[in-house]
Motif scaffolding. Structure first.
Motif, short mmCIF file in Angstrom:
data_model
loop_
_atom_site.label_atom_id
_atom_site.label_comp_id
_atom_site.label_asym_id
_atom_site.label_seq_id
_atom_site.Cartn_x
_atom_site.Cartn_y
_atom_site.Cartn_z
N PRO A 35 6.56 -10.32 81.95
CA PRO A 35 6.30 -9.43 80.82
C PRO A 35 5.04 -8.61 81.01
O PRO A 35 4.03 -9.12 81.51
CB PRO A 35 6.17 -10.40 79.63
CG PRO A 35 7.05 -11.55 80.02
CD PRO A 35 6.87 -11.71 81.50
N THR A 36 5.12 -7.36 80.61
CA THR A 36 4.09 -6.31 80.67
C THR A 36 3.94 -5.71 82.07
O THR A 36 3.17 -4.77 82.25
CB THR A 36 2.70 -6.77 80.16
OG1 THR A 36 2.06 -7.62 81.11
CG2 THR A 36 2.79 -7.46 78.81
N ASP A 37 4.68 -6.20 83.06
CA ASP A 37 4.64 -5.58 84.39
C ASP A 37 5.31 -4.21 84.35
O ASP A 37 6.23 -3.98 83.54
CB ASP A 37 5.38 -6.44 85.42
CG ASP A 37 4.59 -7.64 85.87
OD1 ASP A 37 3.40 -7.73 85.52
OD2 ASP A 37 5.16 -8.50 86.58
N ARG A 57 6.58 0.04 81.22
CA ARG A 57 5.93 -1.26 81.01
C ARG A 57 6.93 -2.17 80.32
O ARG A 57 7.49 -1.80 79.28
CB ARG A 57 4.70 -1.05 80.13
CG ARG A 57 3.76 -2.24 80.00
CD ARG A 57 2.58 -1.79 79.13
NE ARG A 57 1.48 -2.74 79.15
CZ ARG A 57 1.32 -3.74 78.27
NH1 ARG A 57 2.20 -3.92 77.31
NH2 ARG A 57 0.26 -4.53 78.36
N GLY A 59 8.36 -4.60 77.96
CA GLY A 59 7.97 -5.08 76.64
C GLY A 59 7.87 -3.88 75.72
O GLY A 59 6.85 -3.18 75.73
N VAL A 61 7.12 -1.42 72.89
CA VAL A 61 6.07 -1.35 71.87
C VAL A 61 6.48 -0.34 70.82
O VAL A 61 6.53 0.87 71.09
CB VAL A 61 4.71 -0.94 72.49
CG1 VAL A 61 3.63 -0.93 71.42
CG2 VAL A 61 4.34 -1.89 73.63
N LEU A 68 -0.84 -2.16 72.78
CA LEU A 68 0.23 -2.46 73.73
C LEU A 68 0.56 -3.95 73.82
O LEU A 68 1.63 -4.32 74.31
CB LEU A 68 -0.15 -1.95 75.12
CG LEU A 68 -0.08 -0.43 75.33
CD1 LEU A 68 -0.74 -0.05 76.65
CD2 LEU A 68 1.38 0.04 75.31
N ARG A 69 -0.33 -4.79 73.34
CA ARG A 69 -0.08 -6.22 73.44
C ARG A 69 1.17 -6.65 72.67
O ARG A 69 1.76 -7.70 72.97
CB ARG A 69 -1.30 -7.01 72.94
CG ARG A 69 -2.49 -6.93 73.88
CD ARG A 69 -3.68 -7.68 73.32
NE ARG A 69 -4.17 -7.07 72.09
CZ ARG A 69 -5.21 -7.51 71.39
NH1 ARG A 69 -5.86 -8.60 71.81
NH2 ARG A 69 -5.60 -6.89 70.29
N GLY A 71 4.00 -5.54 72.95
CA GLY A 71 5.16 -5.51 73.83
C GLY A 71 5.47 -6.84 74.49
O GLY A 71 6.62 -7.10 74.86
N ALA A 72 4.48 -7.70 74.63
CA ALA A 72 4.71 -9.00 75.27
C ALA A 72 5.72 -9.84 74.50
O ALA A 72 6.35 -10.73 75.06
CB ALA A 72 3.39 -9.75 75.41
N ILE A 75 10.09 -8.26 75.03
CA ILE A 75 10.69 -8.01 76.34
C ILE A 75 12.21 -8.05 76.27
O ILE A 75 12.89 -7.49 77.14
CB ILE A 75 10.20 -9.02 77.39
CG1 ILE A 75 10.54 -10.45 76.97
CG2 ILE A 75 8.69 -8.86 77.61
CD1 ILE A 75 10.29 -11.49 78.04
N THR A 143 7.53 2.29 77.53
CA THR A 143 7.77 0.85 77.48
C THR A 143 9.27 0.60 77.36
O THR A 143 10.02 1.49 76.93
CB THR A 143 7.03 0.17 76.32
OG1 THR A 143 7.58 0.62 75.07
CG2 THR A 143 5.54 0.49 76.37
#
Length: 231
Positions: A35-37, A57, A59, A61, A68-69, A71-72, A75, A143
């Motif tokens: 995740p977030t890659d 990215r 995840g 958003v 952006l966190r 998005g974790a 996924i 994302t």
């Protein structure tokens, strides 16, 4: 769910496979996408007349997220609710994509241990996961999310969810936008999934810092003293 997967084909291979033109630097090939890659995605251009190979990215958003966190936690999008979800419905209606993959990972608990398995076509052919994309923030960060569906057949013994896989003849309708959800979100049948095998792999894949083709090798004999009873 699909929380880890591999996507290792070159930019040229992806362009040929999906008949797409690259518009961003190819995300580095990865045998352990987390995740977030950054990952490669295939989507339609703004003019809606050509496929493009882009980098997103992992995840999704939503526009109301503070950073952006968020998005974790996004996924994956469940295919059963994606058309009505506040977070995913706008992208499902207008911003669908394909997420190229070689296979995905799941873990099975056996006693106190968790054994990783890699689901991949036995003949090495590529997969395309159904995905959604959007942009976030003043920099329009791209994302994406991967849709999941109920696992069927032997794959259900590994995990109750799996990525929604789209064969090539369904790519045009998926990318076009619109369409009936019940048709777009139809999962593959057990017969169509028969070509996908589940391979036990090295436990090193559990650490997101590890990467490389060695992660897809069988586990050391000492870690797998008895044949698996899953299949």
């Amino acid at each position: 769910m699909c929380g880890r997967y591999a996507t290792t084909r070159s930019e040229a291979d992806l362009e040929d496979l999906f008949e797409a033109v690259s518009i961003a630097e190819r995300a580095a090939p990865s045998w352990n996408v987390a995740p977030t890659d950054p990952v490669p995605v295939i989507r339609m251009s703004a003019s809606r007349d050509a496929r493009v190979l882009d980098a997103a990215r992992w995840g999704l958003v939503p526009p109301w997220a503070k950073d952006l966190r968020a998005g974790a936690r996004m996924i994956n999008a469940r295919s059963e609710t994606v058309a009505t979800s506040r977070a995913f419905a706008p992208s499902f209606a207008r911003r669908r994509c394909l997420v190229p993959a070689d296979g995905w990972f799941e873990w099975v608990r056996e006693g106190k241990q968790r054994r990783p398995f890699y689901m991949t076509p036995a003949d090495g052919s590529p997969l395309a996961f159904a995905g959604l994309w959007t942009t976030w923030g003043p920099d329009a960060v791209l994302t994406c999310t991967v849709l999941t569906t109920a696992a069927v057949g032997p794959l259900a013994r590994i995990h109750d969810r799996m990525p929604l896989i789209l064969p090539g003849d369904r790519w045009p309708d998926w990318l076009a936008g619109g369409g009936a959800p019940e048709t777009l979100l139809t999962p593959l049948t057990p017969a169509e999934l028969a070509a996908i095998e589940a391979r036990p792999v090295r436990p090193d894949v559990g650490n997101v810092r590890n990467n490389g083709p060695h992660l897809l090798e069988p586990p050391p004999v000492a870690a797998d003293p008895e044949p698996s009873t899953l299949f």
